[in-house]
Design an enzyme around this catalytic site. Sequence first.
Site, PDB file in Angstrom:
ATOM      1  N   GLU A  18       5.574   6.972  -7.886  1.00  0.00           N
ATOM      2  CA  GLU A  18       7.051   6.390  -7.585  1.00  0.00           C
ATOM      3  C   GLU A  18       7.655   7.240  -6.337  1.00  0.00           C
ATOM      4  OE1 GLU A  18      10.035   5.607 -10.383  1.00  0.00           O
ATOM      5  OE2 GLU A  18       8.560   5.024 -11.830  1.00  0.00           O
TER       6      GLU A  18
HETATM    7  C1  LIG Z   1      -2.039   7.599 -11.672  1.00  0.00           C
HETATM    8  C2  LIG Z   1      -1.197   6.795 -10.660  1.00  0.00           C
HETATM    9  C3  LIG Z   1      -0.385   5.710 -11.052  1.00  0.00           C
HETATM   10  C4  LIG Z   1       0.285   4.965 -10.101  1.00  0.00           C
HETATM   11  N1  LIG Z   1       1.006   3.753 -10.754  1.00  0.00           N
HETATM   12  C5  LIG Z   1       1.729   2.796  -9.724  1.00  0.00           C
HETATM   13  C6  LIG Z   1       2.253   1.937 -10.370  1.00  0.00           C
HETATM   14  O1  LIG Z   1       2.352   1.562 -11.170  1.00  0.00           O
HETATM   15  N2  LIG Z   1       2.682   0.846  -9.412  1.00  0.00           N
HETATM   16  C7  LIG Z   1       2.626   1.345  -8.070  1.00  0.00           C
HETATM   17  O2  LIG Z   1       3.058   0.359  -7.160  1.00  0.00           O
HETATM   18  N3  LIG Z   1       1.984   2.438  -7.564  1.00  0.00           N
HETATM   19  C8  LIG Z   1       1.397   3.190  -8.323  1.00  0.00           C
HETATM   20  N4  LIG Z   1       0.846   4.343  -7.934  1.00  0.00           N
HETATM   21  C9  LIG Z   1       0.899   4.869  -6.650  1.00  0.00           C
HETATM   22  C10 LIG Z   1       1.732   5.866  -5.946  1.00  0.00           C
HETATM   23  O3  LIG Z   1       3.181   5.518  -6.144  1.00  0.00           O
HETATM   24  C11 LIG Z   1       1.169   6.411  -4.516  1.00  0.00           C
HETATM   25  O4  LIG Z   1       0.032   7.029  -4.941  1.00  0.00           O
HETATM   26  C12 LIG Z   1       2.237   7.165  -3.892  1.00  0.00           C
HETATM   27  O5  LIG Z   1       3.506   6.478  -3.697  1.00  0.00           O
HETATM   28  C13 LIG Z   1       1.680   7.981  -2.899  1.00  0.00           C
HETATM   29  O6  LIG Z   1       1.058   6.917  -2.101  1.00  0.00           O
HETATM   30  P1  LIG Z   1      -0.547   7.368  -1.476  1.00  0.00           P
HETATM   31  O7  LIG Z   1      -1.311   7.710  -2.883  1.00  0.00           O
HETATM   32  O8  LIG Z   1      -0.957   6.239  -0.690  1.00  0.00           O
HETATM   33  O9  LIG Z   1      -0.390   8.814  -0.570  1.00  0.00           O
HETATM   34  P2  LIG Z   1      -0.176   8.584   1.107  1.00  0.00           P
HETATM   35  O10 LIG Z   1       0.829   7.881   1.410  1.00  0.00           O
HETATM   36  O11 LIG Z   1      -1.515   8.503   1.713  1.00  0.00           O
HETATM   37  O12 LIG Z   1       0.381  10.221   1.232  1.00  0.00           O
HETATM   38  C14 LIG Z   1      -0.635  11.470   1.094  1.00  0.00           C
HETATM   39  C15 LIG Z   1       0.248  12.526   1.284  1.00  0.00           C
HETATM   40  O13 LIG Z   1       0.760  12.487   2.782  1.00  0.00           O
HETATM   41  C16 LIG Z   1       2.370  12.668   2.424  1.00  0.00           C
HETATM   42  N5  LIG Z   1       3.084  11.922   3.365  1.00  0.00           N
HETATM   43  C17 LIG Z   1       2.670  10.664   3.706  1.00  0.00           C
HETATM   44  N6  LIG Z   1       4.020  10.103   4.486  1.00  0.00           N
HETATM   45  C18 LIG Z   1       4.879  11.076   4.545  1.00  0.00           C
HETATM   46  C19 LIG Z   1       5.840  11.417   5.382  1.00  0.00           C
HETATM   47  N7  LIG Z   1       6.429  10.622   5.907  1.00  0.00           N
HETATM   48  N8  LIG Z   1       6.542  12.766   5.427  1.00  0.00           N
HETATM   49  C20 LIG Z   1       5.952  13.714   4.508  1.00  0.00           C
HETATM   50  N9  LIG Z   1       4.808  13.543   3.886  1.00  0.00           N
HETATM   51  C21 LIG Z   1       4.080  12.296   4.004  1.00  0.00           C
HETATM   52  C22 LIG Z   1       2.358  12.377   0.833  1.00  0.00           C
HETATM   53  O14 LIG Z   1       3.460  12.901   0.343  1.00  0.00           O
HETATM   54  C23 LIG Z   1       1.297  12.930   0.258  1.00  0.00           C
HETATM   55  O15 LIG Z   1       1.103  14.270   0.155  1.00  0.00           O
HETATM   56  C24 LIG Z   1       0.290   5.214  -8.932  1.00  0.00           C
HETATM   57  C25 LIG Z   1      -0.493   6.465  -8.428  1.00  0.00           C
HETATM   58  C26 LIG Z   1      -1.315   7.179  -9.247  1.00  0.00           C
HETATM   59  C27 LIG Z   1      -2.128   8.157  -8.640  1.00  0.00           C
END
Ligand SMILES: Cc1cc2nc3c(=O)[nH]c(=O)nc-3n(C[C@H](O)[C@H](O)[C@H](O)COP(=O)(O)OP(=O)(O)OC[C@H]3O[C@@H](n4cnc5c(N)ncnc54)[C@H](O)[C@@H]3O)c2cc1C
Length: 414
Positions: A386
């Site tokens: 989230e």
């Molecule tokens: C177990 C699990 C359940 C989930 N359930 C759902 C669900 O039900 N529905 C849904 O839609 N999604 C779901 N998600 C997705 C989740 O919301 C995303 O994984 C999360 O928003 C982060 O996106 P990402 O994994 O692509 O990381 P990325 O966006 O690739 O980020 C990687 C790192 O870079 C950092 N970062 C990225 N952009 C910035 C910035 N602008 N400034 C500073 N730091 C930054 C992040 O904080 C993180 O540390 C789930 C994820 C998991 C692991």
Amino acid sequence: MDYELTELQQEVAATAERIAQQKIKPVRARYDENEEFPWEIVNEVKKAGLMGVYVPEALGGAGAGNLGQVLASEQFSRACGGIALAVSASCLCGTPILLFGTPKQREKFLTPLATGEKLGAFTITEPSAGSDATATKTTAKLEGDHYVLNGIKNFCSGGEVADVYVVFASTSLKRGARGLTAFIVEKGTPGFTFGKKEHKMGIRASPTYELVFQNCKVPKENLLYKEGYGLFVAQGTFDLSRPGVAAQGLGIAQGALDETMAYIRVRKQFGQAISSFQAIQHMLADCGTAIEASRALLYATAKAMDNSVGPAVEAALKKGTIVFDEMTALDVKRWTKESGMCKVYCSDTAMKVTIDCVQMCGGIGYMRDFPVEKFMRDAKITQIYEGTNQIQRNEIAMMMIKEAASKAKEAVAA
Ligand SMILES: Cc1cc2nc3c(=O)[nH]c(=O)nc-3n(C[C@H](O)[C@H](O)[C@H](O)COP(=O)(O)OP(=O)(O)OC[C@H]3O[C@@H](n4cnc5c(N)ncnc54)[C@H](O)[C@@H]3O)c2cc1C
């Protein structure tokens, strides 16, 4: 601490605590180990009328608002963060329908979620659109009386078990953020299938799936709000749902501390209980303080949210309008900053407290047949989903700067 909960809120918390302690606790290790969906618990929660705590009674819920939902999630998570998510993933589907759905959509989709007849899920994330939802590649093209969806969503909590999905797709890739649109998609719609099931570090009782849309025809009436308003739908939802993640973090922290306290009082070294060592006591004091501070921030925010959003919900139900439109008409405050603060603070507390609890228990704390290490594994996700805590901090700071700028402008005008 007395948080002046209403009778209904106290009843919700007590029922959730009873289910958590009597039903969830004895089976949590098995569901974690086997990565199975806890149908028996979901049925208990459904029987107790707690699947839609936040949903108004008129729509089949308990009518206990956001604070009620927070109290229930805290108690479920105190026993198991994964089972708590298996139960509450439906809220993340129901909230956008409550806020942005038409009366017909509320009745058709939200009521069965509130009663537990159906389960829901929310899917915005894609392989190349995580923190940046505007990079969404899934498309939705209007063809006659249907939208045709194509693309892949991933990391969907409640995937496969859920019956109803709020899905985000682009109705205009060239419009970027302004092309994002939300839809309600039912399981079984031709062209909608499930891909990979993820194997996770924690919250293993909650299934996480990839969703595949291949020429999936979604009826036009399942458009949620308006074309191009997907970011509003997502942000409006997260404003109200992030306290739920915070409650999960708070419950996980409290559950780890409960188990740790029971252990350190009886474990003896050097001829005395380890709880008598000052080094342990200081960790204990820091954990207890962080938990109570988290709880105070979270309950106060959820209560304030209920007071401001509640009248808009009431008006929409009475007039047969959309809640979000009533919120706009009533100039209801955006809760982005406070809900982000709750999520950051409670999830960071969850991580720190669970790590400290493993440390206080020593070697046994690291073992799978002792309950504390699971809390540490389950805590981590609350800092990620989230919106990661980095993204939350970006948003909180942005809101703070905006508020300061508008105060400065007001001061100059005065
Ligand atoms: C177990 C699990 C359940 C989930 N359930 C759902 C669900 O039900 N529905 C849904 O839609 N999604 C779901 N998600 C997705 C989740 O919301 C995303 O994984 C999360 O928003 C982060 O996106 P990402 O994994 O692509 O990381 P990325 O966006 O690739 O980020 C990687 C790192 O870079 C950092 N970062 C990225 N952009 C910035 C910035 N602008 N400034 C500073 N730091 C930054 C992040 O904080 C993180 O540390 C789930 C994820 C998991 C692991």
